[in-house]
Design an enzyme around this catalytic site. Structure first.
Site, short mmCIF file in Angstrom:
data_model
loop_
_atom_site.label_atom_id
_atom_site.label_comp_id
_atom_site.label_asym_id
_atom_site.label_seq_id
_atom_site.Cartn_x
_atom_site.Cartn_y
_atom_site.Cartn_z
CB THR A 189 4.26 -6.59 6.77
OG1 THR A 189 5.06 -5.44 6.48
CG2 THR A 189 3.49 -6.34 8.05
CD GLU A 334 0.04 -6.12 9.11
OE1 GLU A 334 -0.16 -7.30 8.77
OE2 GLU A 334 0.44 -5.24 8.32
CE LYS A 443 -10.92 1.48 -6.72
NZ LYS A 443 -9.58 1.75 -6.19
CD1 TRP A 448 -14.67 -0.46 -7.22
CD2 TRP A 448 -14.43 -1.33 -5.17
NE1 TRP A 448 -14.24 0.55 -6.39
CE2 TRP A 448 -14.09 0.05 -5.12
CE3 TRP A 448 -14.35 -2.08 -4.01
CZ2 TRP A 448 -13.67 0.67 -3.94
CZ3 TRP A 448 -13.94 -1.46 -2.84
CH2 TRP A 448 -13.60 -0.09 -2.81
#
Ligand code: AMP
Length: 546
Positions: A189, A334, A443, A448
């Site tokens: 990754t 993944e 935030k 959000w």
């Protein structure tokens, strides 16, 4: 309880080598075309790719490489890279793709973590390897993907030219007999937090992923397709295209080292490419080239765009100007990597114009084989109402169950859910839309704000080349958005003009509190904006509203 009655069907192991066997037998003459690193266009076919992969497998064995060994590749998309993958898995070894765009220290770290024994390297990347090889003690052999005539001087001990090395074996070889759950590939990754982690694909996961990828509601590949994987094999398992194309006998057109707009367009047109896939940056370069030259895309039918949110302007240009269907997709290293794809469904088939473009901003639906959910921080399921954001979690037969070496266990739970680190909402039709990376979401006053949505809108402004939105500390609201913009060459958009451009397109409280102009944004090796670094650069920034 009575024991279940076992089915009486064959256990036919899902091995990657069966894919190239099928391609060679049933689509043997189908073309595999590459722009070679040496320059000229190279043409071969699946029968030859398989024959050379067999030879490569035999030669690797003679080199002392065997099942379970990690064999690195640092290479562009070419026929040689493709045959290396198949030859490596053919002896039960593991292709380990290295991203040459990482810092040399990081590549060395990854090679040491994987304990790579042999590497296939393109001419382009020899200088990088010369730097790092001395710090990778496990590496005992370097094979340079070229012929003797193009083999340069190198400080690497015992480096050999691929073609000469390969010629030392013949193709009289049988793929080793291994279990379908054996490892086939390894890809790290990007490691935006902490060290990179290795994702270890199995033969089975690669084959199942290909079955999913070829389907009409995914890449829609067939033997009639002429597919160009612009996405490098070293990104996220090459989006599985090295298996999906041979599985159906689609012709492959590989761009080698040249991924600029003009070179990509040249191959798209001369090779009559019908399908292609890459990250948005590649398409911005292509569209820019088309703008400047007035060229067209007569053969291209479908483009899969993912790896980062696909800007609306890209979808609009492909669909409305060139008649090319855009499939916006989400995935991760993944997940092999396909996770969701936005393709036409009866529920949305009537959408047109701006409504269709709005819909295509979403990352789409999960194909069979991917289960998904969104949860709050306490792992409670959130509703699929198209509004409530939560942590996106997935599971399935081509989703990682853990990282190489047992690292990073905290993102996998006991029910098999993998916490993607993305924040998303899902609507009643199951259409998922990424709103942010969990750590990038802004935030503000307990609510959000999606940085991705704001960025997508901002790059729609004609004077903006690139945009990023980060949360900056605010005494009252906790965080407020700051829009950071790279203007297009020769353009000087003002703060007021940009904010006016966003006005009416977003909720009032999403409006960035300020705009900063920069010459460039920091990027990761996979071309994503490095928000962590950007936040660091702006850590002392004070918003005018603070
Ligand atoms: P990688 O493993 O390097 O391919 O990175 C995976 C990450 O890229 C995901 O977790 C997302 O944050 C991001 N990503 C991939 N595809 C998309 C997309 N279509 N829209 C937004 N973000 C995406």
């Amino acid at each position: 309880m009575q024991a279940p009655l076992q089915g009486l069907m064959q256990h036919w192991p899902l091995l990657c080598t069966k894919v190239i066997d099928h391609a060679a037998i049933h689509h043997g003459r189908r073309e595999v075309i590459s722009r070679s690193v040496e320059g000229p266009i190279h043409r071969t076919d699946y029968a030859s790719v398989r024959a050379r992969a067999l030879r490569l497998a035999k030669r690797l064995e003679r080199e002392g490489i065997g099942a379970g060994d990690r064999v690195a590749t640092m290479a562009w998309n070419t026929w040689r890279h493709l045959e290396a993958w198949y030859g490596i898995v053919g002896i039960g070894a593991i292709y380990h793709t290295l991203n040459p765009r990482l810092f040399p220290d990081q590549i060395a770290w990854i090679m040491n973590d994987a304990e790579d024994r042999l590497i296939f390297v393109d001419l382009t990347f020899l200088p990088i390897l010369e730097k790092i090889a001395p710090s990778v003690p496990s590496l005992t052999k370097v094979v340079v993907l070229t012929d003797a005539a193009h083999m340069p001087e190198t400080s690497l001990p015992g480096a050999v030219a691929y073609e000469a090395w390969l010629a030392e074996a013949d193709e009289d070889f049988r793929w080793v007999d291994i279990d379908e759950t054996a490892a086939a590939g390894l890809c790290y990754t990007s490691g935006t937090t902490g060290n990179p982690k290795g994702v270890l694909y199995s033969h089975r996961s690669n084959v199942l992923h290909s079955f999913i990828a070829i389907a009409p509601d995914a890449m829609n590949l067939s033997s009639m397709s002429r597919a160009m994987p612009v996405v490098p094999l070293f990104h996220a398992n090459g989006w599985g295209i090295a298996f999906s194309c041979p599985m159906v006998g689609a012709a492959m057109v590989m761009p080698g080292p040249k991924m600029d707009g003009a070179s990509i367009h040249e191959l798209l047109s001369t090779e009559r490419v019908t399908f292609t896939a890459a990250v948005p940056t590649v398409w911005l370069m292509l569209l820019d080239h088309l703008d400047r030259t007035g060229a067209d895309l007569p053969d291209l039918k479908r483009v899969v765009i993912g790896g980062a949110a696909c800007p609306r302007v890209v979808t609009k240009a492909f669909e409305e100007r060139f008649g090319v269907e855009v499939v916006h997709a989400w995935g991760m290293t993944e997940t092999s990597p396909l996770g969701t794809l936005n393709v036409q469904k009866p529920e949305t088939a009537d959408l047109k114009g701006e409504a269709l473009l709005d819909h295509k901003q979403a990352q789409g639906q999960a194909p069979f084989g991917v289960e998904m959910r969104i949860t709050d921080d306490e792992n409670r399921d959130l509703p699929w109402d198209g509004q409530t954001f939560g942590r996106l979690k997935v599971r399935g037969p081509h989703v990682a169950a853990g990282y190489y070496g047992g690292k990073g266990t905290e993102v996998f739970d006991e029910e098999g859910w993998f916490d993607t680190g993305d924040v998303a909402h899902i609507d009643a039709n199951g259409t998922m839309r990424i709103t942010d990376r969990a750590k990038d979401v802004i935030k503000s006053g307990g609510e959000w704000i999606s940085s991705i949505d704001l960025e997508n809108l901002a790059v729609g402004h004609p004077d903006v080349a690139e945009a990023a939105v980060i949360g900056v500390a605010h005494p009252r609201w906790d965080e407020r958005p700051l829009l950071v913009v790279v203007p297009k060459d020769g353009k000087a958009p003002t703060r007021e003009a940009l904010l006016a451009f966003l006005d009416g397109k977003i909720a009032k409280w999403w409006m960035p509190d300020d705009v900063a102009f920069v010459d460039e944004l920091p990027h990761t090796a996979t071309g994503k904006i490095q928000k962590l670094e950007l936040r660091r650069q702006f850590k002392d920034y004070r918003l005018p509203t603070a």
